[in-house]
Design an enzyme around this catalytic site. Structure first.
Site, PDB file in Angstrom:
ATOM      1  N   GLU A 127     -11.714 -23.108  21.470  1.00 56.40           N
ATOM      2  CA  GLU A 127     -10.693 -21.830  22.102  1.00 56.40           C
ATOM      3  C   GLU A 127      -9.619 -22.373  23.061  1.00 56.40           C
ATOM      4  O   GLU A 127      -9.323 -22.269  24.228  1.00 56.40           O
ATOM      5  CB  GLU A 127     -11.668 -21.161  23.056  1.00 56.40           C
ATOM      6  CG  GLU A 127     -12.849 -20.278  22.421  1.00 56.40           C
ATOM      7  CD  GLU A 127     -13.206 -19.146  23.352  1.00 56.40           C
ATOM      8  OE1 GLU A 127     -12.617 -19.141  24.551  1.00 56.40           O
ATOM      9  OE2 GLU A 127     -14.186 -18.476  22.777  1.00 56.40           O
ATOM     10  N   TYR A 172     -15.282 -11.267  21.035  1.00 62.62           N
ATOM     11  CA  TYR A 172     -16.206 -10.679  21.845  1.00 62.62           C
ATOM     12  C   TYR A 172     -15.819  -9.125  22.028  1.00 62.62           C
ATOM     13  O   TYR A 172     -16.795  -8.285  22.395  1.00 62.62           O
ATOM     14  CB  TYR A 172     -16.353 -11.109  23.226  1.00 62.62           C
ATOM     15  CG  TYR A 172     -17.044 -12.571  23.378  1.00 62.62           C
ATOM     16  CD1 TYR A 172     -18.384 -12.627  23.552  1.00 62.62           C
ATOM     17  CD2 TYR A 172     -16.382 -13.816  23.115  1.00 62.62           C
ATOM     18  CE1 TYR A 172     -19.202 -13.726  23.447  1.00 62.62           C
ATOM     19  CE2 TYR A 172     -16.864 -14.840  23.234  1.00 62.62           C
ATOM     20  CZ  TYR A 172     -18.222 -14.808  23.306  1.00 62.62           C
ATOM     21  OH  TYR A 172     -19.084 -16.126  23.472  1.00 62.62           O
ATOM     22  N   ARG A 223     -24.823 -25.102  18.008  1.00 62.67           N
ATOM     23  CA  ARG A 223     -23.320 -25.608  18.367  1.00 62.67           C
ATOM     24  C   ARG A 223     -23.658 -26.221  19.701  1.00 62.67           C
ATOM     25  O   ARG A 223     -23.884 -25.316  20.777  1.00 62.67           O
ATOM     26  CB  ARG A 223     -22.536 -24.264  18.130  1.00 62.67           C
ATOM     27  CG  ARG A 223     -21.277 -24.779  18.579  1.00 62.67           C
ATOM     28  CD  ARG A 223     -19.939 -23.706  18.532  1.00 62.67           C
ATOM     29  NE  ARG A 223     -18.901 -24.211  18.979  1.00 62.67           N
ATOM     30  CZ  ARG A 223     -18.002 -23.609  19.900  1.00 62.67           C
ATOM     31  NH1 ARG A 223     -18.317 -22.313  20.259  1.00 62.67           N
ATOM     32  NH2 ARG A 223     -17.185 -24.191  20.265  1.00 62.67           N
ATOM     33  N   GLU A 229     -18.952 -18.074  18.127  1.00 65.77           N
ATOM     34  CA  GLU A 229     -19.430 -17.566  19.380  1.00 65.77           C
ATOM     35  C   GLU A 229     -19.309 -16.003  18.954  1.00 65.77           C
ATOM     36  O   GLU A 229     -18.255 -15.449  18.705  1.00 65.77           O
ATOM     37  CB  GLU A 229     -18.805 -17.916  20.389  1.00 65.77           C
ATOM     38  CG  GLU A 229     -19.054 -19.285  21.219  1.00 65.77           C
ATOM     39  CD  GLU A 229     -18.206 -19.397  22.365  1.00 65.77           C
ATOM     40  OE1 GLU A 229     -17.875 -18.487  23.060  1.00 65.77           O
ATOM     41  OE2 GLU A 229     -17.997 -20.707  22.663  1.00 65.77           O
ATOM     42  N   ASN A 287     -14.381 -17.289  17.389  1.00 62.87           N
ATOM     43  CA  ASN A 287     -15.218 -16.768  18.615  1.00 62.87           C
ATOM     44  C   ASN A 287     -14.675 -15.374  19.017  1.00 62.87           C
ATOM     45  O   ASN A 287     -13.391 -15.278  18.873  1.00 62.87           O
ATOM     46  CB  ASN A 287     -14.874 -17.608  19.660  1.00 62.87           C
ATOM     47  CG  ASN A 287     -15.728 -18.936  19.831  1.00 62.87           C
ATOM     48  OD1 ASN A 287     -16.295 -19.272  18.668  1.00 62.87           O
ATOM     49  ND2 ASN A 287     -15.546 -19.756  20.841  1.00 62.87           N
ATOM     50  N   HIS A 300     -14.940 -29.367  24.682  1.00 56.45           N
ATOM     51  CA  HIS A 300     -15.167 -27.969  25.138  1.00 56.45           C
ATOM     52  C   HIS A 300     -14.645 -27.716  26.599  1.00 56.45           C
ATOM     53  O   HIS A 300     -15.608 -27.911  27.556  1.00 56.45           O
ATOM     54  CB  HIS A 300     -16.647 -27.616  24.861  1.00 56.45           C
ATOM     55  CG  HIS A 300     -16.736 -26.085  25.100  1.00 56.45           C
ATOM     56  ND1 HIS A 300     -17.288 -25.236  24.054  1.00 56.45           N
ATOM     57  CD2 HIS A 300     -16.567 -25.201  26.038  1.00 56.45           C
ATOM     58  CE1 HIS A 300     -17.669 -24.102  24.559  1.00 56.45           C
ATOM     59  NE2 HIS A 300     -16.909 -23.787  25.732  1.00 56.45           N
TER      60      HIS A 300
HETATM   61  C1  NOJ Z   1     -15.793 -18.652  25.518  1.00 56.39           C
HETATM   62  C2  NOJ Z   1     -16.451 -20.120  25.765  1.00 56.39           C
HETATM   63  O1  NOJ Z   1     -16.235 -20.690  24.439  1.00 56.39           O
HETATM   64  C3  NOJ Z   1     -17.565 -20.286  26.514  1.00 56.39           C
HETATM   65  O2  NOJ Z   1     -17.489 -21.665  27.119  1.00 56.39           O
HETATM   66  C4  NOJ Z   1     -17.762 -19.076  27.256  1.00 56.39           C
HETATM   67  O3  NOJ Z   1     -18.916 -19.288  28.042  1.00 56.39           O
HETATM   68  C5  NOJ Z   1     -18.179 -18.036  26.339  1.00 56.39           C
HETATM   69  N1  NOJ Z   1     -16.908 -17.678  25.361  1.00 56.39           N
HETATM   70  C6  NOJ Z   1     -18.244 -16.672  27.340  1.00 56.39           C
HETATM   71  O4  NOJ Z   1     -17.145 -16.518  28.205  1.00 56.39           O
END
Ligand code: NOJ
Length: 499
Positions: free
Chosen positions: A192, A334, A102, A402, A332, A147
């Site tokens: 995002e 985390y 990606r 992600e 995405n 992006h």
């Molecule tokens: C979100 C973003 O898409 C990416 O650009 C960023 O570096 C990562 N997550 C980590 O923060």
């Protein structure tokens, strides 16, 4: 590395396999068509910020004009220098054995002024060579059209606060499909919007630095959702039949776990999901803004003395235009947060604020493993998020675009990263085999340490370490790179797996 260091490093990698084997990971094999990959983005890895006719973008402008906004006053001017070293990147991808990569196209590298009147052939060549090299090595490009690196001329028009960007994004997307659609079959329109709209237009610590708590996020979300739909329709109507690809938007969300069993906290956690994820996902997957967002922002706006809601209203035509503009759900994620009720909808009237609109508070559990704070190792939260997405958005196919672990040191023996990714992959297997959710693939953020926006190079998330002091930006595999390559080879998190 000396050969002694290398030996030592191999022993450590072997140990990490053993540690992972001893843990309680799901013992199913990944489905045969499950895709493993890694992700990057143009501004974060390419450098060459003004090379070969590239135009200025919003992050060039932001880092050059306000260097104090970035840790150590760094920028992405050179970063990993992938504009020149992309062949090294392809070698790393081959070493990992990934199924997909990606990456994003820099709008200003292809269209230096942002508009379609002038196409930069050098920029086009760069991406065509890269896409071709990926295909030659059996790696599927999954390409993000936008992006975060908005051409600076559009930022000067107010950026994502200005709905005219819908037209410009659409025109640029069409150029991408025309120039690259023979090579690229898997597209992401926008990355995002939640993070852009929150951190760039509401809190202001990312470019373009607007701290507009009352309206920022809603105007920005409105423009993003419409721009995504425009790009989707252009692909659908003008290119899909010929090019036969797929297209969606990447949305990001943490999981909102109720902080207690009280009705108020249960409701707050649901409300938080709608304010974070639903604001973008609901118009696309179900049609219109989420009900709770319409109601809460509308009520508070009137109490604050506005003549109408701070949330822009979609016309019925727009609702219909946006609804259904997806081929899969690109997610995405985390972390997990604990969400609690903070204020009622008619309380604390005075300051117009997105944070007061939701009426929620957020905290984390100190026992959850984290290094940088915003990433925590809570795989059960990830599984709940997958289920929430599945239930709320008509059980779409889900692609994890992600997920990854952040530290400050970039250590080569990155056992925490291995553990985190292993746990999250195991949660995916649980979701596939026990919850019946169709998950198409998983993408590690990120291939190599790179420019992490406002924190510069201080947080490291790569499977490869990058020496930013060396002129050739030497890349060295971390233990996680070897481990991930092993998982991809075996399609299994353990020694042996059940089918
Ligand atoms: C979100 C973003 O898409 C990416 O650009 C960023 O570096 C990562 N997550 C980590 O923060």
């Amino acid at each position: 590395m000396s050969s002694k260091d290398l030996k030592m490093f191999r022993v450590i990698v072997l140990l990490s396999f053993l540690v992972i084997r001893a843990s309680s990971l799901n013992n199913h094999s990944f489905p045969n068509n499950f895709m493993f990959g890694v992700a990057t983005a143009s501004y974060q890895i390419e450098g060459g910020w003004d090379a070969d006719g590239k135009g200025e973008n919003m992050w060039d402008w932001w880092t050059h004009t306000f260097p104090e906004k970035i840790s150590n006053r760094y920028s992405g001017d050179v970063t990993c220098d992938s504009y020149h070293l992309w062949r090294d990147d392809v070698e790393m991808l081959k070493h990992l054995g990934v199924n997909h990569y990606r990456l994003s196209i820099s709008w200003s590298r292809v269209l230096p002024e942002g508009t379609t009147n002038y196409v930069n052939q050098k920029g086009v060549e760069y991406y065509r060579n890269l896409f071709q090299a990926l295909l030659d090595n059996g790696i599927t490009p999954l390409v993000t059209i936008y992006h975060w690196d908005l051409p600076q001329p559009f930022n000067e028009l107010g950026g994502w606060m200005n709905p005219l960007i819908v037209d410009y994004l659409g025109d640029y997307a069409r150029v991408c499909f025309q120039l690259f659609g023979d090579l690229v079959k898997n597209w992401i329109t926008i990355n995002e919007p939640q993070t852009t709209c929150l951190q760039g237009y509401t809190q202001g610590y990312k470019a373009p630095g607007y701290a507009n708590e009352g309206e920022g996020i809603y105007l920005c979300a409105y423009t993003h959702v419409l721009a995504h739909a425009r790009a989707y329709h252009i692909y659908d109507e003008e290119f899909r039949a010929l090019q036969n690809g797929t297209i969606s938007i990447v949305l990001d969300s943490s999981w909102s776990e109720p902080a207690s069993d009280s009705d108020k906290d249960l409701e707050a956690a649901e409300t938080q999901m709608e304010f974070i994820l639903g604001l973008y996902a609901n118009p696309i997957y179900n049609g219109n803004w989420p009900r709770v967002v319409i109601d809460r922002v509308g009520t508070r706006s009137l109490l604050e003395g506005y003549s109408k809601s701070r949330l822009p209203e979609f016309t019925q035509e727009q609702i219909d235009y946006v609804k259904g503009t997806y081929d899969f759900f690109a997610l995405n994620t985390y972390a997990t947060n604990l969400i609690y009720h903070q204020i009622d909808v008619n309380q604390s009237i005075g300051k117009a604020s997105y944070f007061l609109d939701s009426g929620t508070g957020s905290k984390t559990d100190p026992s959850w493993k984290t290094v940088v704070g915003w990433v925590n190792d809570v795989p059960w939260g990830f599984r709940k998020l997958l289920n929430w997405v599945s239930e709320h958005y008509k059980r779409p196919d889900i692609f994890i675009t992600e997920n990854g672990w952040s530290d400050y040191t970039g250590e080569l023996n990155d056992q925490d990263r291995i553990e985190y990714i292993g746990n999250y992959l195991s949660a995916i297997l649980d979701a596939i085999y026990e919850d019946g959710i169709n998950i198409l693939g998983y993408t590690v953020w990120t291939l190599m340490d790179n420019f992490e926006w406002q924190v510069g190079y201080s947080q490291k998330m790569g499977l490869y370490y990058v020496d930013f002091d060396s002129p050739n930006r030497t890349r060295t595999p971390k233990a996680s790179a070897e481990w991930f390559a092993g998982v991809i080879r075996g399609r299994c998190l353990l020694d042996q797996c059940e089918n």
